[in-house]
Design an enzyme around this catalytic site. Structure first.
Site: not given
Ligand code: IMP
Length: 175
Positions: A45, A103
């Site tokens: 990403g 996120d």
């Molecule tokens: P977390 O572990 O929930 O904080 O998410 C981190 C990963 O989830 C990021 O590196 C993204 O690859 C993916 N992610 C979280 N939110 C989004 C979004 O709105 N669009 C696309 N990918 C997301």
């Protein structure tokens, strides 16, 4: 506005991204002067952000990458896995982890736990986007490009089921 049925609206244009990333690059270059930081890009990403941010870094630095996986569709599976680890040791290094978006915080928490025993001099996070409304683990990246609402975004490296990473802007995904 491009004709894309999956796009609700554009959130950050190419110009807005460029301006903010230049600011981040200047700030990080000042903060890490004389420290030769190691920038670790989290694949896949962060690829666009990483490439543009590093072009705004004006001090000596090194580059490395990790590949993690955790998402499927628009929701996190909750399980983070390392698909590709760092090539070099981070012992004694000032490490800046470059991530696309925080996120739930599970990915940054996983990285913190995974890297903390490897002897880095410091570890900080630089995230292009921060979606604080959806946090499961309290974590505050030091460098953040933009805070956003709890919406699913695509483009500029961010995908929905491995599509739309190539868009040059960031847009809100239409469900
Ligand atoms: P977390 O572990 O929930 O904080 O998410 C981190 C990963 O989830 C990021 O590196 C993204 O690859 C993916 N992610 C979280 N939110 C989004 C979004 O709105 N669009 C696309 N990918 C997301």
């Amino acid at each position: 506005m491009p004709d894309m049925p999956v796009l609700d609206h554009i959130l950050f244009s190419q110009e807005q991204l460029k301006t903010r990333i230049a600011e981040l690059g200047r700030q990080i270059s000042t903060d890490y002067k004389g420290k030769q930081p190691l920038f670790v890009g989290i694949l896949r990403g962060s690829i666009m952000f990483y490439a543009d941010l590093l072009r705004e870094i004006s001090i000596d630095c090194n580059m490395d990458f990790m590949c993690l996986s955790s998402y499927s569709g628009t929701s996190s599976t909750g399980e983070v896995r390392t698909m590709l680890d760092l090539r070099e040791s981070i012992k004694g290094r000032h490490v800046v982890i470059v991530e696309d978006i925080v996120d739930t915080g599970l990915t940054l928490d996983y990285l913190t736990k995974n890297l903390q025993h490897r002897g880095a001099a410091s570890i900080e996070f630089c995230c292009l986007l921060d979606k604080p409304a959806n946090r499961k683990i309290e974590i505050h990246p030091k460098y953040v490009g933009f805070q956003i609402e709890n919406e699913f975004v695509i483009g500029y490296g961010l995908d929905y089921d491995e599509l739309y990473r190539n868009l040059p802007y960031i847009g809100v995904f239409k469900k």
